[in-house]
Design a protein around this motif. Structure first.
Motif, PDB file in Angstrom:
ATOM      1  N   UNK A  39     -21.326  39.685 -63.853  1.00  0.00           N
ATOM      2  CA  UNK A  39     -21.951  40.844 -63.059  1.00  0.00           C
ATOM      3  C   UNK A  39     -22.927  40.163 -62.600  1.00  0.00           C
ATOM      4  N   UNK A  40     -23.493  40.606 -61.344  1.00  0.00           N
ATOM      5  CA  UNK A  40     -24.771  40.370 -60.968  1.00  0.00           C
ATOM      6  C   UNK A  40     -26.026  41.268 -61.379  1.00  0.00           C
ATOM      7  N   UNK A  41     -26.878  40.733 -62.182  1.00  0.00           N
ATOM      8  CA  UNK A  41     -27.849  41.696 -62.899  1.00  0.00           C
ATOM      9  C   UNK A  41     -29.196  41.645 -61.937  1.00  0.00           C
ATOM     10  N   UNK A  42     -29.877  42.778 -61.837  1.00  0.00           N
ATOM     11  CA  UNK A  42     -31.348  42.763 -61.279  1.00  0.00           C
ATOM     12  C   UNK A  42     -32.139  42.917 -62.550  1.00  0.00           C
ATOM     13  N   UNK A  43     -32.806  41.873 -62.691  1.00  0.00           N
ATOM     14  CA  UNK A  43     -33.769  41.948 -64.095  1.00  0.00           C
ATOM     15  C   UNK A  43     -34.851  42.653 -63.813  1.00  0.00           C
ATOM     16  N   UNK A  44     -35.525  42.614 -62.516  1.00  0.00           N
ATOM     17  CA  UNK A  44     -36.724  42.989 -62.336  1.00  0.00           C
ATOM     18  C   UNK A  44     -36.830  43.113 -60.647  1.00  0.00           C
ATOM     19  N   UNK A  45     -37.433  44.178 -60.509  1.00  0.00           N
ATOM     20  CA  UNK A  45     -37.673  44.415 -58.830  1.00  0.00           C
ATOM     21  C   UNK A  45     -38.198  43.327 -58.176  1.00  0.00           C
ATOM     22  N   UNK A  46     -37.653  42.992 -57.099  1.00  0.00           N
ATOM     23  CA  UNK A  46     -38.303  42.112 -56.301  1.00  0.00           C
ATOM     24  C   UNK A  46     -37.753  40.628 -56.519  1.00  0.00           C
ATOM     25  N   UNK A  47     -37.130  40.430 -57.539  1.00  0.00           N
ATOM     26  CA  UNK A  47     -36.451  39.308 -57.952  1.00  0.00           C
ATOM     27  C   UNK A  47     -34.866  39.063 -57.220  1.00  0.00           C
ATOM     28  N   UNK A  48     -34.394  37.974 -57.459  1.00  0.00           N
ATOM     29  CA  UNK A  48     -32.886  37.645 -57.026  1.00  0.00           C
ATOM     30  C   UNK A  48     -31.849  38.223 -57.880  1.00  0.00           C
ATOM     31  N   UNK A  49     -30.854  38.628 -57.606  1.00  0.00           N
ATOM     32  CA  UNK A  49     -29.632  39.163 -58.505  1.00  0.00           C
ATOM     33  C   UNK A  49     -29.230  37.688 -59.289  1.00  0.00           C
ATOM     34  N   UNK A  50     -29.169  37.827 -60.459  1.00  0.00           N
ATOM     35  CA  UNK A  50     -28.616  36.739 -61.466  1.00  0.00           C
ATOM     36  C   UNK A  50     -27.224  37.049 -61.740  1.00  0.00           C
ATOM     37  N   UNK A  51     -26.223  36.080 -61.806  1.00  0.00           N
ATOM     38  CA  UNK A  51     -24.751  36.184 -62.131  1.00  0.00           C
ATOM     39  C   UNK A  51     -24.829  35.968 -63.713  1.00  0.00           C
ATOM     40  N   UNK A 100     -29.178  51.163 -49.925  1.00  0.00           N
ATOM     41  CA  UNK A 100     -29.886  51.832 -50.915  1.00  0.00           C
ATOM     42  C   UNK A 100     -29.974  50.943 -51.985  1.00  0.00           C
ATOM     43  N   UNK A 101     -29.004  50.079 -52.267  1.00  0.00           N
ATOM     44  CA  UNK A 101     -29.189  49.012 -53.257  1.00  0.00           C
ATOM     45  C   UNK A 101     -30.293  48.057 -53.023  1.00  0.00           C
ATOM     46  N   UNK A 102     -30.395  47.921 -51.561  1.00  0.00           N
ATOM     47  CA  UNK A 102     -31.686  47.116 -51.263  1.00  0.00           C
ATOM     48  C   UNK A 102     -32.933  47.695 -51.519  1.00  0.00           C
ATOM     49  N   UNK A 103     -33.203  49.021 -51.440  1.00  0.00           N
ATOM     50  CA  UNK A 103     -34.317  49.639 -51.838  1.00  0.00           C
ATOM     51  C   UNK A 103     -34.416  49.564 -53.364  1.00  0.00           C
ATOM     52  N   UNK A 125     -37.711  47.563 -55.277  1.00  0.00           N
ATOM     53  CA  UNK A 125     -38.709  48.716 -55.984  1.00  0.00           C
ATOM     54  C   UNK A 125     -39.222  49.812 -55.047  1.00  0.00           C
ATOM     55  N   UNK A 126     -38.229  50.026 -53.920  1.00  0.00           N
ATOM     56  CA  UNK A 126     -38.754  51.251 -53.012  1.00  0.00           C
ATOM     57  C   UNK A 126     -38.066  52.441 -53.690  1.00  0.00           C
ATOM     58  N   UNK A 127     -37.029  52.077 -54.482  1.00  0.00           N
ATOM     59  CA  UNK A 127     -36.535  53.378 -55.031  1.00  0.00           C
ATOM     60  C   UNK A 127     -36.405  53.093 -56.505  1.00  0.00           C
ATOM     61  N   UNK A 179     -33.241  45.977 -67.028  1.00  0.00           N
ATOM     62  CA  UNK A 179     -32.090  45.453 -66.340  1.00  0.00           C
ATOM     63  C   UNK A 179     -30.907  46.233 -65.526  1.00  0.00           C
ATOM     64  N   UNK A 180     -30.282  45.838 -64.501  1.00  0.00           N
ATOM     65  CA  UNK A 180     -29.288  46.972 -64.030  1.00  0.00           C
ATOM     66  C   UNK A 180     -28.552  46.150 -63.225  1.00  0.00           C
ATOM     67  N   UNK A 181     -27.511  46.595 -63.110  1.00  0.00           N
ATOM     68  CA  UNK A 181     -26.092  46.264 -62.062  1.00  0.00           C
ATOM     69  C   UNK A 181     -25.976  47.364 -61.037  1.00  0.00           C
ATOM     70  N   UNK A 182     -26.028  46.906 -59.673  1.00  0.00           N
ATOM     71  CA  UNK A 182     -26.165  47.652 -58.611  1.00  0.00           C
ATOM     72  C   UNK A 182     -24.658  47.502 -58.178  1.00  0.00           C
ATOM     73  N   UNK A 183     -24.378  48.301 -56.584  1.00  0.00           N
ATOM     74  CA  UNK A 183     -23.217  48.358 -56.101  1.00  0.00           C
ATOM     75  C   UNK A 183     -22.517  49.612 -56.650  1.00  0.00           C
ATOM     76  N   UNK A 184     -22.448  50.419 -55.504  1.00  0.00           N
ATOM     77  CA  UNK A 184     -21.798  51.692 -55.746  1.00  0.00           C
ATOM     78  C   UNK A 184     -20.931  52.122 -54.732  1.00  0.00           C
ATOM     79  N   UNK A 185     -20.347  51.187 -54.156  1.00  0.00           N
ATOM     80  CA  UNK A 185     -19.071  51.487 -53.459  1.00  0.00           C
ATOM     81  C   UNK A 185     -17.852  50.473 -53.580  1.00  0.00           C
ATOM     82  N   UNK A 186     -16.688  50.820 -54.204  1.00  0.00           N
ATOM     83  CA  UNK A 186     -15.916  49.771 -54.734  1.00  0.00           C
ATOM     84  C   UNK A 186     -14.715  50.127 -54.441  1.00  0.00           C
ATOM     85  N   UNK A 187     -13.728  49.165 -54.368  1.00  0.00           N
ATOM     86  CA  UNK A 187     -12.134  49.329 -54.497  1.00  0.00           C
ATOM     87  C   UNK A 187     -11.632  48.262 -55.617  1.00  0.00           C
ATOM     88  N   UNK A 188     -10.179  48.582 -55.656  1.00  0.00           N
ATOM     89  CA  UNK A 188      -9.926  47.575 -56.910  1.00  0.00           C
ATOM     90  C   UNK A 188      -8.583  48.434 -57.381  1.00  0.00           C
TER      91      UNK A 188
END
Length: 370
Positions: free
Chosen positions: A3-15, A40-43, A47-49, A54-63
């Motif tokens: 999964x792509x993890x946001x460790x801290x706002x303003x940083x790159x997503x880490x796999x 919204x993920x970008x916000x 750090x704008x929202x 740490x968190x995993x974003x992504x809120x529209x999926x298919x599968x």
């Protein structure tokens, strides 16, 4: 799973490799085919929202359905599915009143704390520390989703494109159908025609709007809006949008103006575009604390209604969205303009921030390409 993890706002997503718990009662485990790239993920990334890390974003999926928790009915392992970003609890006062887009548990547990409705997350990192989930945390190989937010996908709708149904198209349906109540013959303006705005254009056309005026600062986006059903386009870098819209509407303005970016300037523009008695529907998410000034006297004297719209009602509106797509009244092929391999999710959000994405982008899981 990865999964792509946001460790801290303003940083790159880490796999990273994360542990994922099995679906609990009323939940579905989905192997992700594609995940939409939403502003919204970008916000959150910037750090704008506010959202826990740490968190995993992504809120529209298919599968595909991989496993079912106890008590889930109407779905089977192997089903092709799409998820709505609002996953209603079904039991709070708003859900029981039919207002699932206001679900209290979704906001209190998921949006504020990154948890599902038993108060816990389904994700943990290698050290055993919990990892927050933004909606279903779809920037991953698999996602656990409350069954209230999972819908079987009709045959003929490609999985890669279907991911954007759960937020971009779902949100436009809520704005056009539920909040604005667009009717045949209405005149409409859409301010900012990115991923959400393009869908509002197309949804307004599907609801019979007679004139649809797209307003943006990008000629490329405006040209794409024409293919989605815009009858007229206005580049607000080149001309005053208020003057341009009034010139197109016999000096009156439109019945409904949608704002789909989330800034003080675009909100003010939307208010300026409506006729007496018009509706202004605010759809774009702004960074926390952004306020929009407008002429209060005009709003009061001319009976202008300013309305907020957030998502839609999953149980009733997602089936309606799927039917519109199955009928060909909502097209996905032109909307998905950029496709990124799973490993390059961080690049997708950098491109979104740099306005390099013309329509809507998706991150495609390796399973969908195998």
């Amino acid at each position: 799973m990865r999964a792509h993890v946001l460790r801290s706002t303003g940083e790159a997503l880490v796999l990273e490799d994360l542990d994922q718990a099995e679906p609990q009662a009323g939940e579905v485990l989905v192997r992700v085919a594609a995940c939409g790239v939403c502003h919204t993920d970008l916000h959150v990334i910037k750090g704008e929202v506010a959202f826990p890390t740490p968190g995993v974003l992504g809120h529209e999926i298919s599968g595909w359905v991989e496993a079912l928790g106890p008590g889930v009915e109407g779905l089977a392992v192997g089903d092709r599915v799409v998820g709505s970003f609002i996953m209603p609890c079904g039991t709070c006062r708003h859900c029981t009143a039919g207002n699932e887009d206001l679900c209290e548990q979704f906001f209190a547990q998921n949006r504020l704390k990154g948890r599902l409705y038993d108060g816990t997350t389904r994700l943990a990192d290698a050290a055993g520390e919990p990892v927050a989930m933004y909606s279903m945390a779809g920037l991953a190989e698999c996602a656990v989703v409350p069954a209230t937010g999972v819908f079987r996908l009709p045959e003929g709708i490609p999985l890669e494109q279907a991911a954007i149904l759960g937020c971009s198209v779902f949100t436009s349906y809520g704005a056009v159908h539920n909040v604005a109540e667009v009717r045949p013959g209405d005149t409409v303006a859409v301010v900012a025609v990115g991923g959400i705005g393009l869908n509002i254009v197309q949804m307004a056309a599907a609801h019979g709007a007679e004139r649809i005026i797209a307003v943006d600062i990008s000629d490329d986006k405006l040209e794409l809006a024409r293919t989605m059903g815009a009858t007229d386009v206005v580049n607000s870098r080149d001309r005053d949008p208020g003057e341009a819209v009034r010139a197109l509407t016999d000096g009156h303005g439109v019945d409904v103006a949608f704002e789909a970016f989330g800034s003080a300037a675009t909100v003010r523009t939307a208010v300026d575009l409506v006729d007496d008695g018009g509706r202004v529907v605010l759809v774009g998410i702004a960074p926390a604390g952004v306020e929009a000034p407008f002429d209060i006297a005009r709003v009061v004297r001319r009976k202008i209604r300013i309305l907020g719209s957030y998502g839609a009602r999953a149980s009733t509106d997602m089936p309606a969205v799927l039917e519109l797509v199955a009928q060909g009244r909502i097209r996905l092929d032109d909307l998905v303009t950029d496709v990124y391999p799973f490993a390059e999710a961080d690049r997708a959000y950098k491109d979104l921030d740099a306005r390099r994405i013309r329509g809507r982008a998706v991150v495609v899981g390796d399973a969908a390409r195998s």
